[in-house]
Design an enzyme around this catalytic site. Structure first.
Site, PDB file in Angstrom:
ATOM      1  CB  ALA A   1      33.992 -50.034  46.564  1.00 13.88           C
ATOM      2  CB  ALA A   2      35.389 -45.988  50.721  1.00 11.97           C
ATOM      3  N   GLY A   3      35.719 -44.883  47.776  1.00 14.24           N
ATOM      4  CA  GLY A   3      35.817 -43.746  46.855  1.00 14.24           C
ATOM      5  C   GLY A   3      34.778 -43.852  45.737  1.00 14.24           C
ATOM      6  CG  ASP A   4      34.944 -47.163  43.347  1.00 16.48           C
ATOM      7  OD1 ASP A   4      35.754 -46.315  42.936  1.00 16.48           O
ATOM      8  OD2 ASP A   4      35.230 -48.371  43.487  1.00 16.48           O
TER       9      ASP A   4
HETATM   10  O1  RIB Z   1      37.766 -49.063  43.922  1.00 15.66           O
HETATM   11  C1  RIB Z   1      37.634 -50.426  44.196  1.00 15.66           C
HETATM   12  C2  RIB Z   1      37.637 -51.215  42.922  1.00 15.66           C
HETATM   13  O2  RIB Z   1      38.890 -51.073  42.294  1.00 15.66           O
HETATM   14  C3  RIB Z   1      37.458 -52.701  43.119  1.00 15.66           C
HETATM   15  O3  RIB Z   1      36.101 -53.096  43.096  1.00 15.66           O
HETATM   16  C4  RIB Z   1      38.308 -53.302  42.022  1.00 15.66           C
HETATM   17  O4  RIB Z   1      37.585 -54.034  41.089  1.00 15.66           O
HETATM   18  C5  RIB Z   1      39.077 -52.141  41.395  1.00 15.66           C
HETATM   19  O5  RIB Z   1      38.542 -51.733  40.189  1.00 15.66           O
END
Ligand code: RIB
Length: 307
Positions: free
Chosen positions: A252-255
């Site tokens: 999730a770092a990119g998110d």
């Molecule tokens: O970017 C990380 C995410 O990718 C995770 O939380 C997983 O659910 C996928 O969607």
């Protein structure tokens, strides 16, 4: 001004073990945990925690236990969840994630209800909500036609559009139409997939970003993990190093980067400034485990940026 995020909701089932297995290999010694995830939900939560503004989230879950828990969690984040859809008879999204001792990961997703978010769900959002927003963010874990409906609506209402091309798919991205995208934010692997060129160094990232720009996307940020990120804004190319941290989990770092980026752009900060803020948020997230549990608050980002 508010932010609109369109994307996925998953429950992450994670095993953290010393190494990632090769195909056909079994690895013992792992630790299991569950966390709220999904690229869209992570981006929405990152935007909400880093911002003072309202974040509207368009997404779908099934009518199962995971879906109910996800919705309850997202409501606790003070997101605008009015347009979250519950799809009867569909399983909610699940991601199986393996993380190794250095924080690297492998992810496989069963999208389930996420694939049932339709263009009509985007059309159902009142024009006032779009008019009150400044930034629109989407990843590619939702159906292409729904992402396109979101992009069109966002552009019609004058929003800045960010597409995080994750998971990367060259055909899908080009079908989406780069001209509807104000800012494209691939990581190095995604940039390589989208351009067909190796992206290992800042010079490679600049070449890839310029290629994506000539394909029609005016601004590009390539995120480079612990190396930071490269920003191409018109003719200006900047390589921004990341803060040095002890990474334990890059999930999730990119998110987190994209959510915090949306916040900073919605506040009217310049692209370079916004990328720095987003990079600080992502650096904090890799020091913590799990997707949404790792997302920093506005105060945490501000404090870290000041040191
Ligand atoms: O970017 C990380 C995410 O990718 C995770 O939380 C997983 O659910 C996928 O969607």
């Amino acid at each position: 001004m508010s932010i609109i995020v369109l994307g996925s909701i998953n429950t992450d089932l994670v095993i953290r073990s010393p190494a990632l297995p090769h195909p056909g290999e079994t690895i013992l010694g792992g630790e299991f945990y569950r966390a709220a995830g999904g690229k869209g939900a992570n981006q929405a939560v990152a935007a909400a925690r880093s911002s003072r503004e309202q974040v509207t989230f368009l997404a779908a879950v099934g009518d199962d236990t995971f879906g109910g828990e996800s919705l309850a969690g997202l409501k606790r984040e003070h997101l605008d969840t009015r347009f979250l859809k519950v799809i009867p008879g569909q399983p909610s999204g699940v991601a199986l994630i393996l993380v190794d001792a250095s924080g690297q990961n492998l992810i496989s997703v069963a999208s389930g209800a996420n694939l049932h978010l339709r263009p009509d769900d985007v059309h159902a959002v009142p024009t006032k909500v779009w008019q009150d927003a400044r930034v629109f963010v989407a990843c590619l874990e939702s159906p292409l036609e729904t992402v396109m409906a979101g992009l069109r609506r966002a552009k019609q209402n004058g929003l800045t559009t960010i597409i995080n091309p994750a998971p990367a798919d060259r055909e899908i991205l080009f079908a989406v139409g780069l001209r509807l995208i104000d800012l494209l934010t691939p990581n190095e692997t995604e940039a390589a997939l989208l351009t067909g060129r190796e992206v290992l160094t800042a010079d490679d990232a600049e070449a890839a970003a310029r290629q994506l720009q000539s394909a029609g996307c005016s601004r590009v940020i390539i995120t480079r993990g612990e190396q930071g990120c490269c920003v191409l804004d018109g003719d200006v190319f900047v390589n921004l190093p990341a803060k040095r941290v002890e990474a334990i989990d890059a999930v999730a770092a990119g998110d987190v980067f994209n959510g915090a980026l949306a916040t900073a752009l919605a506040e009217g900060r310049s692209l370079i400034e916004a990328a720095g803020w987003a990079s600080t948020a992502a650096a904090i997230s890799v020091t913590r485990r799990g997707a949404q549990p790792s997302i920093p608050t506005r105060d945490e980002i501000a404090q870290s940026a000041a040191t």
